[in-house]
Design a protein around this motif. Structure first.
Motif, PDB file in Angstrom:
ATOM      1  N   VAL A   7     -21.362 -87.123  89.329  1.00 53.15           N
ATOM      2  CA  VAL A   7     -22.117 -85.890  89.141  1.00 53.15           C
ATOM      3  C   VAL A   7     -21.825 -84.692  89.971  1.00 53.15           C
ATOM      4  O   VAL A   7     -21.656 -84.932  91.141  1.00 53.15           O
ATOM      5  CB  VAL A   7     -23.639 -86.490  89.553  1.00 53.15           C
ATOM      6  CG1 VAL A   7     -24.688 -85.296  89.081  1.00 53.15           C
ATOM      7  CG2 VAL A   7     -23.988 -87.521  88.606  1.00 53.15           C
ATOM      8  N   ARG A   8     -21.752 -83.416  89.300  1.00 56.85           N
ATOM      9  CA  ARG A   8     -21.570 -82.344  90.018  1.00 56.85           C
ATOM     10  C   ARG A   8     -22.731 -81.643  90.275  1.00 56.85           C
ATOM     11  O   ARG A   8     -23.529 -81.174  89.339  1.00 56.85           O
ATOM     12  CB  ARG A   8     -20.386 -81.509  89.056  1.00 56.85           C
ATOM     13  CG  ARG A   8     -20.058 -80.063  89.714  1.00 56.85           C
ATOM     14  CD  ARG A   8     -19.340 -79.191  88.873  1.00 56.85           C
ATOM     15  NE  ARG A   8     -17.971 -80.089  88.311  1.00 56.85           N
ATOM     16  CZ  ARG A   8     -17.539 -79.954  87.208  1.00 56.85           C
ATOM     17  NH1 ARG A   8     -18.129 -79.258  86.275  1.00 56.85           N
ATOM     18  NH2 ARG A   8     -16.562 -80.624  86.741  1.00 56.85           N
ATOM     19  N   VAL A  65     -23.450 -83.893  84.396  1.00 53.01           N
ATOM     20  CA  VAL A  65     -23.290 -85.476  84.293  1.00 53.01           C
ATOM     21  C   VAL A  65     -22.003 -85.637  83.624  1.00 53.01           C
ATOM     22  O   VAL A  65     -21.760 -85.350  82.527  1.00 53.01           O
ATOM     23  CB  VAL A  65     -24.401 -86.038  83.374  1.00 53.01           C
ATOM     24  CG1 VAL A  65     -24.371 -87.641  83.462  1.00 53.01           C
ATOM     25  CG2 VAL A  65     -25.806 -85.730  84.132  1.00 53.01           C
ATOM     26  N   LEU A  66     -20.893 -85.785  84.381  1.00 57.14           N
ATOM     27  CA  LEU A  66     -19.558 -85.912  83.981  1.00 57.14           C
ATOM     28  C   LEU A  66     -19.146 -87.284  83.130  1.00 57.14           C
ATOM     29  O   LEU A  66     -20.107 -88.105  83.019  1.00 57.14           O
ATOM     30  CB  LEU A  66     -18.583 -85.661  85.099  1.00 57.14           C
ATOM     31  CG  LEU A  66     -18.981 -84.216  85.813  1.00 57.14           C
ATOM     32  CD1 LEU A  66     -18.421 -84.367  87.174  1.00 57.14           C
ATOM     33  CD2 LEU A  66     -18.941 -83.205  85.024  1.00 57.14           C
ATOM     34  N   THR A  86     -10.105 -90.069  91.101  1.00 58.17           N
ATOM     35  CA  THR A  86     -10.361 -89.656  89.970  1.00 58.17           C
ATOM     36  C   THR A  86     -11.830 -89.166  89.763  1.00 58.17           C
ATOM     37  O   THR A  86     -12.023 -88.118  89.083  1.00 58.17           O
ATOM     38  CB  THR A  86     -10.440 -90.910  88.985  1.00 58.17           C
ATOM     39  OG1 THR A  86      -9.206 -91.190  88.674  1.00 58.17           O
ATOM     40  CG2 THR A  86     -10.917 -90.579  87.468  1.00 58.17           C
ATOM     41  N   ALA A  87     -12.786 -89.794  90.538  1.00 64.96           N
ATOM     42  CA  ALA A  87     -14.248 -89.220  90.590  1.00 64.96           C
ATOM     43  C   ALA A  87     -14.036 -88.051  91.218  1.00 64.96           C
ATOM     44  O   ALA A  87     -14.876 -87.257  91.059  1.00 64.96           O
ATOM     45  CB  ALA A  87     -15.140 -90.491  91.170  1.00 64.96           C
ATOM     46  N   GLN A  88     -13.447 -87.866  92.327  1.00 63.91           N
ATOM     47  CA  GLN A  88     -13.296 -86.532  92.998  1.00 63.91           C
ATOM     48  C   GLN A  88     -12.909 -85.413  92.279  1.00 63.91           C
ATOM     49  O   GLN A  88     -13.476 -84.412  92.404  1.00 63.91           O
ATOM     50  CB  GLN A  88     -12.519 -86.604  94.530  1.00 63.91           C
ATOM     51  CG  GLN A  88     -12.334 -85.254  95.173  1.00 63.91           C
ATOM     52  CD  GLN A  88     -11.586 -85.756  96.373  1.00 63.91           C
ATOM     53  OE1 GLN A  88     -11.873 -86.469  97.261  1.00 63.91           O
ATOM     54  NE2 GLN A  88     -10.276 -85.296  96.378  1.00 63.91           N
ATOM     55  N   ALA A  89     -11.794 -85.855  91.628  1.00 63.91           N
ATOM     56  CA  ALA A  89     -11.115 -84.839  90.476  1.00 63.91           C
ATOM     57  C   ALA A  89     -12.322 -84.068  89.622  1.00 63.91           C
ATOM     58  O   ALA A  89     -12.255 -82.982  89.173  1.00 63.91           O
ATOM     59  CB  ALA A  89     -10.048 -84.978  90.027  1.00 63.91           C
ATOM     60  N   GLN A  90     -12.940 -84.965  89.135  1.00 63.64           N
ATOM     61  CA  GLN A  90     -13.949 -84.680  87.968  1.00 63.64           C
ATOM     62  C   GLN A  90     -15.235 -83.710  88.860  1.00 63.64           C
ATOM     63  O   GLN A  90     -15.505 -82.655  88.226  1.00 63.64           O
ATOM     64  CB  GLN A  90     -14.476 -85.899  87.392  1.00 63.64           C
ATOM     65  CG  GLN A  90     -13.826 -86.610  86.617  1.00 63.64           C
ATOM     66  CD  GLN A  90     -14.426 -87.614  85.669  1.00 63.64           C
ATOM     67  OE1 GLN A  90     -15.628 -87.289  85.018  1.00 63.64           O
ATOM     68  NE2 GLN A  90     -14.140 -88.914  85.409  1.00 63.64           N
ATOM     69  N   VAL A  91     -15.421 -84.298  89.682  1.00 68.37           N
ATOM     70  CA  VAL A  91     -16.585 -83.496  90.503  1.00 68.37           C
ATOM     71  C   VAL A  91     -16.111 -82.203  90.856  1.00 68.37           C
ATOM     72  O   VAL A  91     -17.055 -81.166  90.832  1.00 68.37           O
ATOM     73  CB  VAL A  91     -17.016 -84.329  91.941  1.00 68.37           C
ATOM     74  CG1 VAL A  91     -18.256 -83.223  92.573  1.00 68.37           C
ATOM     75  CG2 VAL A  91     -17.933 -85.578  91.234  1.00 68.37           C
ATOM     76  N   THR A 122     -11.364 -76.396  93.085  1.00 69.91           N
ATOM     77  CA  THR A 122     -10.447 -76.822  93.868  1.00 69.91           C
ATOM     78  C   THR A 122     -10.065 -75.571  94.627  1.00 69.91           C
ATOM     79  O   THR A 122      -9.526 -75.726  95.720  1.00 69.91           O
ATOM     80  CB  THR A 122      -9.680 -77.798  93.301  1.00 69.91           C
ATOM     81  OG1 THR A 122      -8.815 -77.086  92.245  1.00 69.91           O
ATOM     82  CG2 THR A 122     -10.115 -79.010  92.736  1.00 69.91           C
ATOM     83  N   ALA A 123      -9.799 -74.444  93.975  1.00 72.40           N
ATOM     84  CA  ALA A 123      -9.021 -73.497  94.749  1.00 72.40           C
ATOM     85  C   ALA A 123      -9.961 -72.335  95.460  1.00 72.40           C
ATOM     86  O   ALA A 123      -9.707 -71.664  96.280  1.00 72.40           O
ATOM     87  CB  ALA A 123      -8.633 -72.529  93.723  1.00 72.40           C
ATOM     88  N   GLU A 124     -11.384 -72.731  95.464  1.00 68.61           N
ATOM     89  CA  GLU A 124     -12.215 -71.857  96.209  1.00 68.61           C
ATOM     90  C   GLU A 124     -11.995 -72.229  97.812  1.00 68.61           C
ATOM     91  O   GLU A 124     -11.617 -73.481  98.269  1.00 68.61           O
ATOM     92  CB  GLU A 124     -13.790 -72.349  96.010  1.00 68.61           C
ATOM     93  CG  GLU A 124     -14.087 -72.029  94.819  1.00 68.61           C
ATOM     94  CD  GLU A 124     -15.595 -72.046  94.521  1.00 68.61           C
ATOM     95  OE1 GLU A 124     -16.586 -72.442  95.418  1.00 68.61           O
ATOM     96  OE2 GLU A 124     -16.214 -71.745  93.228  1.00 68.61           O
TER      97      GLU A 124
END
Length: 309
Positions: free
Chosen positions: A191-192, A233-234, A251-256, A261-263
């Protein structure tokens, strides 16, 4: 305190917005009272909490967030039924009702909360699972208890970063709790969570970080104007797709993280040569300096060795 204890570089002085849209004082006080009333109503229902339908719990959680003056936008499909590990990034105290609005779950909370007056008792009565973050030897037992709850069909909510971040930067997911999902054979639901102002810009006003007090954070939220909480909800990670917790956590981290990621964090938290958190573990890693190749001096006459410097 253990060196592997998760922590974030975010501090109120460095990360929180100095200025922003502020609502009128009477409205902020009214929001605070409304949140208090809803929380007291939830506390009164704790003894019969397991009898309350999940739909009513989700409505109550969204009502708490909305009463604080924050609009809620939910995107994505419904979370899976049965046992599921809910994982999300951690920014604010608002994350807890927002995650429960996706699906009511047993929270994984730090053991220090158990010793808090009133709040510790309430957290325990809510069915929370406690983790002793500063005792590495207690981790296997915590993972086993999470796996047992998942096998029993419960949803367990976890913030794998292990600490709150300001929202402009994020921490790496600690992989230990993902072992519970592997052991129980249940899906992981990423979940993001994002907080923005009505114009679309990211906001750090809801962040609960560093030495910030809970009341200061709550007041900042109820006094703000135009805050929006975005709950994404991914795609769930189904069991059997990953053989170990390392790849499952990644994998979960990449989705969230998504495209954020560039921030860059507004403050460079670690000086040159200082320790920083490992991407996959809770240990501390020091950056390696590149080796300098020795440079030869000018060619020397025969029989004289070249020196290096």
């Amino acid at each position: 305190m253990s060196v592997w204890l998760p922590s974030a570089p975010c501090t109120p002085g460095a990360c929180l917005e100095r200025t922003g849209p502020v609502t009128a004082l009477p409205r902020a006080v009214g929001r605070l009272l409304a949140v208090t009333v809803l929380l007291l109503a939830g506390i009164a229902l704790l003894p019969v909490g397991r009898l309350v339908p999940a739909g009513a719990v989700r409505w109550w959680c969204r009502a708490v967030v909305r009463a604080s003056g924050v609009r809620v936008r939910v995107s994505g499909a419904a979370a899976p039924t049965g046992g599921v590990l809910l994982v999300a990034n951690h920014i604010s105290w608002l994350d807890i009702p927002l995650l429960a609005a996706v699906r009511p779950a047993r929270m994984l909370a730090k053991s220090e909360i158990r010793r808090w007056p009133v709040a510790g008792w309430l957290t325990a009565r809510s069915g929370a699972l406690f983790i002793e973050r500063d005792r590495l030897r207690a981790l296997p037992d915590t993972v086993a208890r999470i796996a047992d709850a998942l096998r029993g069909g419960a949803a367990v909510a976890v913030f794998p970063e292990g600490s709150t971040w300001c929202g402009r930067a994020q921490g790496h997911f600690r992989r230990a709790v993902f072992q519970a999902a592997l052991d129980a054979g249940v899906p992981v639901q990423p979940v993001r969570l994002r907080y923005r102002v009505s114009g679309g810009e990211a906001s750090t006003a809801p962040a609960f970080i560093g030495e910030d007090s809970l009341f200061a954070s709550v007041w900042r939220v109820v006094a703000a104007r135009g805050l929006v909480a975005e709950v994404g909800v991914l795609e769930p990670v189904v069991p059997g797709c990953h053989a170990d917790r390392r790849t499952l956590a990644a994998t979960a981290q990449a989705q969230v993280w998504g495209e954020d990621t560039a921030e860059r964090h507004p403050v460079e938290p670690y000086g040159e040569g200082a320790p920083f958190p490992s991407p996959v573990a809770g240990d501390v890693v020091r950056p390696r300096r590149p080796r300098r190749r020795p440079r030869l001096l000018a060619p020397q006459p025969p029989g004289v060795s070249a020196r290096v410097r």
